[in-house]
Every structure is written in structure tokens, then in C-alpha cells.
Design a protein around this motif. Sequence first.
Motif, PDB file in Angstrom:
ATOM      1  N   ILE A 149       0.853  -1.188   0.000  1.00 29.64           N
ATOM      2  CA  ILE A 149       0.000   0.000   0.000  1.00 29.64           C
ATOM      3  C   ILE A 149       0.891   1.240   0.000  1.00 29.64           C
ATOM      4  O   ILE A 149       1.826   1.317   0.801  1.00 29.64           O
ATOM      5  N   PRO A 150       0.632   2.236  -0.875  1.00 34.36           N
ATOM      6  CA  PRO A 150       1.473   3.427  -0.900  1.00 34.36           C
ATOM      7  C   PRO A 150       1.298   4.276   0.367  1.00 34.36           C
ATOM      8  O   PRO A 150       0.202   4.350   0.922  1.00 34.36           O
ATOM      9  N   HIS A 151       2.390   4.899   0.807  1.00 34.99           N
ATOM     10  CA  HIS A 151       2.384   5.702   2.031  1.00 34.99           C
ATOM     11  C   HIS A 151       2.821   7.127   1.728  1.00 34.99           C
ATOM     12  O   HIS A 151       3.554   7.374   0.771  1.00 34.99           O
ATOM     13  N   CYS A 152       2.396   8.048   2.585  1.00 32.52           N
ATOM     14  CA  CYS A 152       2.757   9.459   2.460  1.00 32.52           C
ATOM     15  C   CYS A 152       4.270   9.614   2.675  1.00 32.52           C
ATOM     16  O   CYS A 152       4.840   8.996   3.568  1.00 32.52           O
ATOM     17  N   ALA A 153       4.911  10.489   1.868  1.00 39.33           N
ATOM     18  CA  ALA A 153       6.360  10.662   1.945  1.00 39.33           C
ATOM     19  C   ALA A 153       6.779  11.484   3.152  1.00 39.33           C
ATOM     20  O   ALA A 153       7.945  11.487   3.525  1.00 39.33           O
ATOM     21  N   ILE A 154       5.841  12.193   3.790  1.00 38.28           N
ATOM     22  CA  ILE A 154       6.191  13.022   4.945  1.00 38.28           C
ATOM     23  C   ILE A 154       5.807  12.322   6.243  1.00 38.28           C
ATOM     24  O   ILE A 154       6.650  12.076   7.104  1.00 38.28           O
ATOM     25  N   CYS A 155       4.523  11.971   6.414  1.00 41.88           N
ATOM     26  CA  CYS A 155       4.083  11.424   7.699  1.00 41.88           C
ATOM     27  C   CYS A 155       4.030   9.896   7.702  1.00 41.88           C
ATOM     28  O   CYS A 155       3.964   9.291   8.776  1.00 41.88           O
ATOM     29  N   GLY A 156       4.042   9.254   6.542  1.00 42.36           N
ATOM     30  CA  GLY A 156       4.064   7.792   6.496  1.00 42.36           C
ATOM     31  C   GLY A 156       2.713   7.127   6.615  1.00 42.36           C
ATOM     32  O   GLY A 156       2.644   5.898   6.675  1.00 42.36           O
ATOM     33  N   SER A 157       1.622   7.902   6.624  1.00 46.43           N
ATOM     34  CA  SER A 157       0.298   7.282   6.715  1.00 46.43           C
ATOM     35  C   SER A 157      -0.096   6.691   5.355  1.00 46.43           C
ATOM     36  O   SER A 157       0.421   7.101   4.317  1.00 46.43           O
ATOM     37  N   GLU A 158      -1.014   5.733   5.388  1.00 51.22           N
ATOM     38  CA  GLU A 158      -1.450   5.095   4.142  1.00 51.22           C
ATOM     39  C   GLU A 158      -2.234   6.086   3.300  1.00 51.22           C
ATOM     40  O   GLU A 158      -3.035   6.847   3.827  1.00 51.22           O
ATOM     41  N   LEU A 159      -1.999   6.061   1.984  1.00 52.34           N
ATOM     42  CA  LEU A 159      -2.692   6.987   1.087  1.00 52.34           C
ATOM     43  C   LEU A 159      -4.057   6.425   0.725  1.00 52.34           C
ATOM     44  O   LEU A 159      -4.202   5.231   0.463  1.00 52.34           O
ATOM     45  N   ASN A 160      -5.056   7.298   0.702  1.00 52.28           N
ATOM     46  CA  ASN A 160      -6.417   6.897   0.355  1.00 52.28           C
ATOM     47  C   ASN A 160      -6.657   7.104  -1.137  1.00 52.28           C
ATOM     48  O   ASN A 160      -5.961   7.870  -1.789  1.00 52.28           O
ATOM     49  N   GLY A 161      -7.658   6.419  -1.659  1.00 48.78           N
ATOM     50  CA  GLY A 161      -8.107   6.637  -3.025  1.00 48.78           C
ATOM     51  C   GLY A 161      -7.219   6.045  -4.086  1.00 48.78           C
ATOM     52  O   GLY A 161      -7.310   6.419  -5.245  1.00 48.78           O
ATOM     53  N   ILE A 162      -6.315   5.121  -3.699  1.00 53.05           N
ATOM     54  CA  ILE A 162      -5.423   4.511  -4.674  1.00 53.05           C
ATOM     55  C   ILE A 162      -5.620   3.004  -4.615  1.00 53.05           C
ATOM     56  O   ILE A 162      -5.529   2.403  -3.547  1.00 53.05           O
ATOM     57  N   SER A 163      -5.930   2.420  -5.763  1.00 53.73           N
ATOM     58  CA  SER A 163      -6.131   0.980  -5.819  1.00 53.73           C
ATOM     59  C   SER A 163      -4.779   0.285  -5.911  1.00 53.73           C
ATOM     60  O   SER A 163      -3.939   0.664  -6.724  1.00 53.73           O
ATOM     61  N   VAL A 164      -4.560  -0.727  -5.057  1.00 56.22           N
ATOM     62  CA  VAL A 164      -3.302  -1.479  -5.127  1.00 56.22           C
ATOM     63  C   VAL A 164      -3.504  -2.789  -5.882  1.00 56.22           C
ATOM     64  O   VAL A 164      -2.599  -3.596  -5.966  1.00 56.22           O
ATOM     65  N   SER A 165      -4.687  -2.968  -6.437  1.00 53.65           N
ATOM     66  CA  SER A 165      -4.966  -4.178  -7.204  1.00 53.65           C
ATOM     67  C   SER A 165      -4.032  -4.247  -8.413  1.00 53.65           C
ATOM     68  O   SER A 165      -3.719  -3.225  -9.022  1.00 53.65           O
ATOM     69  N   ARG A 166      -3.602  -5.463  -8.760  1.00 56.51           N
ATOM     70  CA  ARG A 166      -2.675  -5.619  -9.870  1.00 56.51           C
ATOM     71  C   ARG A 166      -3.351  -5.431 -11.222  1.00 56.51           C
ATOM     72  O   ARG A 166      -2.688  -5.256 -12.223  1.00 56.51           O
ATOM     73  N   ASN A 167      -4.694  -5.491 -11.250  1.00 59.00           N
ATOM     74  CA  ASN A 167      -5.381  -5.303 -12.532  1.00 59.00           C
ATOM     75  C   ASN A 167      -6.290  -4.083 -12.512  1.00 59.00           C
ATOM     76  O   ASN A 167      -7.340  -4.089 -13.146  1.00 59.00           O
ATOM     77  N   ALA A 168      -5.882  -3.028 -11.763  1.00 58.81           N
ATOM     78  CA  ALA A 168      -6.644  -1.779 -11.750  1.00 58.81           C
ATOM     79  C   ALA A 168      -6.497  -1.092 -13.099  1.00 58.81           C
ATOM     80  O   ALA A 168      -5.395  -0.937 -13.614  1.00 58.81           O
ATOM     81  N   LYS A 169      -7.644  -0.704 -13.675  1.00 62.47           N
ATOM     82  CA  LYS A 169      -7.624  -0.069 -14.997  1.00 62.47           C
ATOM     83  C   LYS A 169      -7.860   1.434 -14.837  1.00 62.47           C
ATOM     84  O   LYS A 169      -8.675   1.849 -14.033  1.00 62.47           O
ATOM     85  N   GLY A 170      -7.143   2.223 -15.621  1.00 58.61           N
ATOM     86  CA  GLY A 170      -7.373   3.665 -15.654  1.00 58.61           C
ATOM     87  C   GLY A 170      -6.466   4.412 -14.712  1.00 58.61           C
ATOM     88  O   GLY A 170      -6.157   3.963 -13.620  1.00 58.61           O
ATOM     89  N   LYS A 171      -6.031   5.601 -15.148  1.00 56.60           N
ATOM     90  CA  LYS A 171      -5.071   6.400 -14.385  1.00 56.60           C
ATOM     91  C   LYS A 171      -5.662   6.892 -13.072  1.00 56.60           C
ATOM     92  O   LYS A 171      -5.001   6.932 -12.040  1.00 56.60           O
ATOM     93  N   SER A 172      -6.973   7.273 -13.095  1.00 56.12           N
ATOM     94  CA  SER A 172      -7.578   7.886 -11.912  1.00 56.12           C
ATOM     95  C   SER A 172      -7.762   6.877 -10.784  1.00 56.12           C
ATOM     96  O   SER A 172      -7.955   7.259  -9.634  1.00 56.12           O
TER      97      SER A 172
END
Length: 108
Positions: A34-57
Motif C-alpha cells: 500500500i502506498p504511504h505518504c512521503a512526509i508522515c508515512g500514513s497510508e494513502l487513500n483513493g489509490i487501488s493497489v490491485s494488480r489489474n486496476a484499470k485507468g489512471k484515476s
Amino acid sequence: MPKPMHRSRSFRRLDRVARSGRHVLHYERKKPSIPHCAICGSELNGISVSRNAKGKSRKSNSRIFGGVLCSSCTAEVVKLASRIENGEMRVNDIGTRQRGFVLQMIAH
Ligand SMILES: [Zn+2]
């Protein structure tokens, strides 16, 4: 001996028993972290970590520093950048983790 591609640790091993009763190894790609914030290290919301996520958004936020910083750290960086541009603060007053992002904001 496993195939050369399966000797890499980017595959995880799954112990399975075949219908014949033989023990076999199955190989599977590891799940992305799961991607984390570069400053505080908390988990980023709104980002799919699925390997077959389609679309940039589905893979990133369209906001500035989307996919790198969380929303509260982004707000803080924007605030500090405007204070520096107005001459209320100096760059040396900012913490080292935020400084790079603030300088990027000013240069933008
Ligand atoms: Zn953060």
C-alpha cells in the motif's frame, strides 16, 4: 530445480498437494504494498493497489502531489509555500521532510 524465473524472490511460494498426493510448489507474484505518504508515512487513500486496476484515476489522485503525499501534508506544504512567497517565513525555518516539496511548489 525450479525454472530460473522462479528462483527470484519477487515470486512467493505456495505449498500445494496435487490430486495424486504429490507435494508441488506453485509460484505467484507478490502483492504490491500500500502506498504511504512521503512526509508522515500514513497510508494513502483513493489509490487501488490491485494488480489489474484499470485507468489512471484509479491508481493516483489528480491533486498536486497526488499519490505521493496525504491530503493533510499537501495542505501544510501549500500553506508553507505561500508563506515563503509572501516573505513571512524563510526556507530554513521548514523541516527537512517538507522542504523539498515546498521548494517544488515555489518553482512550479
Ligand atoms: Zn502525510
